[in-house]
Design a protein around this motif. Structure first.
Motif, PDB file in Angstrom:
ATOM      1  N   THR A  39       6.539  -5.000   4.368  1.00 47.95           N
ATOM      2  CA  THR A  39       6.391  -5.783   3.137  1.00 47.95           C
ATOM      3  C   THR A  39       6.227  -4.866   1.926  1.00 47.95           C
ATOM      4  N   HIS A  40       5.991  -3.583   2.185  1.00 50.23           N
ATOM      5  CA  HIS A  40       5.867  -2.615   1.097  1.00 50.23           C
ATOM      6  C   HIS A  40       6.117  -1.196   1.634  1.00 50.23           C
ATOM      7  N   THR A  41       6.470  -0.284   0.720  1.00 47.01           N
ATOM      8  CA  THR A  41       6.738   1.089   1.142  1.00 47.01           C
ATOM      9  C   THR A  41       5.455   1.814   1.534  1.00 47.01           C
ATOM     10  N   SER A  42       4.306   1.252   1.160  1.00 45.35           N
ATOM     11  CA  SER A  42       3.030   1.861   1.570  1.00 45.35           C
ATOM     12  C   SER A  42       2.932   1.961   3.089  1.00 45.35           C
ATOM     13  N   ALA A  43       3.705   1.137   3.800  1.00 43.97           N
ATOM     14  CA  ALA A  43       3.695   1.166   5.271  1.00 43.97           C
ATOM     15  C   ALA A  43       4.024   2.562   5.812  1.00 43.97           C
ATOM     16  N   HIS A  44       4.667   3.411   4.987  1.00 38.58           N
ATOM     17  CA  HIS A  44       5.056   4.746   5.463  1.00 38.58           C
ATOM     18  C   HIS A  44       4.146   5.861   4.941  1.00 38.58           C
ATOM     19  N   GLU A  45       3.087   5.455   4.250  1.00 37.36           N
ATOM     20  CA  GLU A  45       2.196   6.485   3.669  1.00 37.36           C
ATOM     21  C   GLU A  45       1.648   7.441   4.732  1.00 37.36           C
ATOM     22  N   VAL A  46       1.085   6.857   5.787  1.00 36.38           N
ATOM     23  CA  VAL A  46       0.447   7.690   6.811  1.00 36.38           C
ATOM     24  C   VAL A  46       1.472   8.640   7.432  1.00 36.38           C
ATOM     25  N   TYR A  63      10.542  -6.440   2.411  1.00 35.46           N
ATOM     26  CA  TYR A  63      10.871  -7.841   2.702  1.00 35.46           C
ATOM     27  C   TYR A  63       9.660  -8.741   2.566  1.00 35.46           C
ATOM     28  N   ARG A  64       9.820  -9.841   1.830  1.00 34.03           N
ATOM     29  CA  ARG A  64       8.720 -10.807   1.729  1.00 34.03           C
ATOM     30  C   ARG A  64       9.268 -12.216   1.693  1.00 34.03           C
ATOM     31  N   ARG A  65       8.575 -13.110   2.366  1.00 31.85           N
ATOM     32  CA  ARG A  65       8.944 -14.524   2.277  1.00 31.85           C
ATOM     33  C   ARG A  65       8.316 -15.054   1.001  1.00 31.85           C
ATOM     34  N   HIS A  77      13.449  -3.667  -3.514  1.00 30.73           N
ATOM     35  CA  HIS A  77      13.232  -2.233  -3.302  1.00 30.73           C
ATOM     36  C   HIS A  77      11.981  -1.728  -3.990  1.00 30.73           C
ATOM     37  N   GLN A  78      11.303  -0.832  -3.326  1.00 29.04           N
ATOM     38  CA  GLN A  78      10.119  -0.205  -3.920  1.00 29.04           C
ATOM     39  C   GLN A  78      10.247   1.309  -3.863  1.00 29.04           C
ATOM     40  N   VAL A  79       9.562   1.944  -4.797  1.00 24.07           N
ATOM     41  CA  VAL A  79       9.388   3.389  -4.743  1.00 24.07           C
ATOM     42  C   VAL A  79       7.896   3.643  -4.526  1.00 24.07           C
ATOM     43  N   GLU A  80       7.601   4.481  -3.572  1.00 25.57           N
ATOM     44  CA  GLU A  80       6.222   4.876  -3.306  1.00 25.57           C
ATOM     45  C   GLU A  80       6.134   6.364  -3.599  1.00 25.57           C
ATOM     46  N   GLY A  81       5.033   6.777  -4.177  1.00 22.88           N
ATOM     47  CA  GLY A  81       4.861   8.203  -4.441  1.00 22.88           C
ATOM     48  C   GLY A  81       3.416   8.594  -4.253  1.00 22.88           C
ATOM     49  N   PRO A 175      -6.491  -2.617  -0.728  1.00 24.96           N
ATOM     50  CA  PRO A 175      -7.349  -2.216   0.393  1.00 24.96           C
ATOM     51  C   PRO A 175      -7.304  -0.715   0.662  1.00 24.96           C
ATOM     52  N   PHE A 176      -6.222  -0.051   0.211  1.00 28.79           N
ATOM     53  CA  PHE A 176      -6.008   1.343   0.603  1.00 28.79           C
ATOM     54  C   PHE A 176      -6.238   2.352  -0.518  1.00 28.79           C
ATOM     55  N   THR A 177      -6.840   1.895  -1.626  1.00 31.79           N
ATOM     56  CA  THR A 177      -7.186   2.819  -2.715  1.00 31.79           C
ATOM     57  C   THR A 177      -8.515   2.419  -3.349  1.00 31.79           C
ATOM     58  N   SER A 178      -9.219   3.385  -3.901  1.00 30.67           N
ATOM     59  CA  SER A 178     -10.380   3.118  -4.755  1.00 30.67           C
ATOM     60  C   SER A 178     -10.739   4.417  -5.478  1.00 30.67           C
ATOM     61  N   TRP A 216      -3.743  10.839  -4.922  1.00 27.74           N
ATOM     62  CA  TRP A 216      -3.416   9.514  -5.451  1.00 27.74           C
ATOM     63  C   TRP A 216      -2.058   9.042  -4.934  1.00 27.74           C
ATOM     64  N   ALA A 217      -1.850   7.729  -5.028  1.00 22.35           N
ATOM     65  CA  ALA A 217      -0.566   7.139  -4.623  1.00 22.35           C
ATOM     66  C   ALA A 217      -0.227   5.997  -5.568  1.00 22.35           C
ATOM     67  N   PHE A 218       1.057   5.676  -5.625  1.00 21.44           N
ATOM     68  CA  PHE A 218       1.478   4.504  -6.417  1.00 21.44           C
ATOM     69  C   PHE A 218       2.660   3.832  -5.740  1.00 21.44           C
ATOM     70  N   GLY A 219       2.895   2.572  -6.115  1.00 20.18           N
ATOM     71  CA  GLY A 219       4.063   1.856  -5.625  1.00 20.18           C
ATOM     72  C   GLY A 219       4.598   0.966  -6.722  1.00 20.18           C
ATOM     73  N   LEU A 220       5.933   0.954  -6.883  1.00 18.93           N
ATOM     74  CA  LEU A 220       6.511   0.086  -7.914  1.00 18.93           C
ATOM     75  C   LEU A 220       7.773  -0.613  -7.414  1.00 18.93           C
TER      76      LEU A 220
HETATM   77  N1  DAH Z   1       1.949  -1.533  -1.946  1.00 20.07           N
HETATM   78  C1  DAH Z   1       1.485  -2.194  -3.154  1.00 20.07           C
HETATM   79  C2  DAH Z   1       2.314  -3.468  -3.359  1.00 20.07           C
HETATM   80  O1  DAH Z   1       3.361  -3.627  -2.786  1.00 20.07           O
HETATM   81  C3  DAH Z   1       1.606  -1.294  -4.357  1.00 20.07           C
HETATM   82  C4  DAH Z   1       0.700  -0.103  -4.292  1.00 20.07           C
HETATM   83  C5  DAH Z   1      -0.575  -0.173  -4.802  1.00 20.07           C
HETATM   84  C6  DAH Z   1       1.126   1.102  -3.734  1.00 20.07           C
HETATM   85  C7  DAH Z   1      -1.427   0.901  -4.775  1.00 20.07           C
HETATM   86  C8  DAH Z   1       0.284   2.205  -3.710  1.00 20.07           C
HETATM   87  C9  DAH Z   1      -0.999   2.104  -4.241  1.00 20.07           C
HETATM   88  O2  DAH Z   1       0.639   3.381  -3.192  1.00 20.07           O
HETATM   89  O3  DAH Z   1      -1.808   3.181  -4.206  1.00 20.07           O
HETATM   90  O4  DAH Z   1       1.892  -4.319  -4.113  1.00 20.07           O
END
Ligand code: DAH
Length: 354
Positions: A39-46, A63-65, A77-81, A175-178, A216-220
């Motif tokens: 459902t998000h590229t964060s799935a590949h962070e680990v 993919y999301r319903r 599509h998402q970019v994760e960094g 849930p995965f950042t603070s 740090w991480a981000f997703g867009l």
């Molecule tokens: N995975 C989140 C989403 O799909 C976006 C996201 C939030 C990615 C925080 C990250 C993060 O890597 O640190 O809404």
């Protein structure tokens, strides 16, 4: 990387609670109990951290319903960094130097940033983090992403050359950042949500076997940004192979899409009684519509919900707006599709068509 992942990888590894709504079968696509579409590229962070990468970017389909309208499509599509540093005085010295370097670039640029504290009681430092380190890393996150947004949005149509790029930071929860943040960009008179990010939860790095690091991480989401930058009015267009669409774009250039013509809409309503004591999730309804009508549907709205006072039965009515992106639809064709939607509803949900 395969879009098929375990729910463990999509959720648990990232500290999602067991009752998180994203896990529901109405919100995500499951192949079976053990496999789902990410459902998000964060799935590949680990996985990325396990490879030992200290800075990386990853682009993938997710993919999301969801409901059906101009900005939602079941695949996008998402970019994760991410970037991680040594959690040590020398690592933090590197962060400070990088912060000074990027601050310097931003100070010379036409950007106005509405900031919030890096850490606050409602957006706390993690208990196993040194607050000074966390603060520096959060600052690095903000500077790096402000710089990224400047590269993407600076000097683009809709943001005039004289007017500064306006970026605003908002407290968020993941849930995965603070601490966690959301970032918005002011574009054509509106604040537009661009990305989520934060200081990576230590548990994520621990699971990846990464020791003594902080980062740090981000997703867009790419389509949302592209729709705004290129003036693309409907997300279905990204899947069009029509030369009138495809030929308008050139690698590396941001231009405004010239709509070629809007074909007429064809509205069809379907109303039905639900079986006693049962419900139908809007996403399930939309799935049937997508399965039968594909990209011919522009949006779906529930226009009536009524409980019969005597029988206590529930009736729903949905209005389906059929419109092709590249041709006129005949009433005959749509009547046929609509009757298939109705028969699928009966078959899968045992509704009674009214
Ligand atoms: N995975 C989140 C989403 O799909 C976006 C996201 C939030 C990615 C925080 C990250 C993060 O890597 O640190 O809404």
């Amino acid at each position: 990387m395969s879009p098929l992942v375990s729910p463990y990888k999509n959720f648990d590894e990232l500290s999602f609670p067991a009752d998180h709504p994203g896990r529901a079968v109405t919100d995500s696509y499951y192949a079976n109990r053990d496999m789902m579409l990410r459902t998000h590229t964060s799935a590949h962070e680990v996985e990325m951290f396990r490879r030992g990468e200290t800075r990386w970017l990853l682009t993938a389909d997710v993919y999301r319903r969801d409901e059906i309208d101009a900005s939602h499509y079941p695949v996008f599509h998402q970019v994760e960094g991410a970037r991680i540093f040594d959690a040590s005085p020398s690592g933090m010295k590197q962060v400070e130097e990088d912060n000074a370097r990027v601050s310097n670039i931003l100070a010379k640029s036409n950007i106005v940033i509405e900031d919030i504290p890096h850490i606050s009681p409602t957006n706390p430092v993690q208990h196993n983090h040194d607050p000074v380190f966390s603060e520096l890393v959060a600052k690095n996150l903000k500077l790096s992403l402000n710089n990224l947004l400047l590269k993407v949005f600076g000097g683009v149509a809709g943001i005039s050359k004289q007017e500064p790029l306006r970026v605003r930071w908002i407290e968020a929860y993941f849930p995965f950042t603070s601490p966690s943040f959301e970032v918005e960009v002011f574009f054509q008179g509106k604040w537009l949500e661009i990305l989520g990010c934060g200081v990576i939860r230590q548990a994520t790095l621990d699971t990846a076997g990464v020791e003594n690091k902080i980062g740090w991480a981000f997703g867009l989401g790419l389509e949302r940004i592209a729709m705004v930058l290129f003036g693309i009015p409907d997300i279905r267009l990204f899947w069009s192979t029509d030369p009138r669409f495809v030929s308008q774009f050139e690698q590396g250039k941001i231009t405004t899409f010239q709509p070629y013509s809007k074909y007429p809409s064809c509205f069809k309503d379907v109303s039905f009684w639900l079986p006693q004591n049962s419900e139908i999730h809007e996403n399930d309804f939309c799935d049937i519509v997508r399965d039968t009508a594909g990209d011919l549907v522009e949006d779906v709205k529930r226009i009536d919900h009524f409980v019969h006072p005597k029988t206590n039965r529930t009736s729903l009515c949905y209005r389906i707006n059929y419109r092709s992106m590249d041709r006129s639809l005949s009433n005959e064709e749509i009547n046929h599709v609509q009757s298939q939607v109705a028969s699928q509803l009966v078959e899968r949900f045992e509704v009674e068509i009214r």
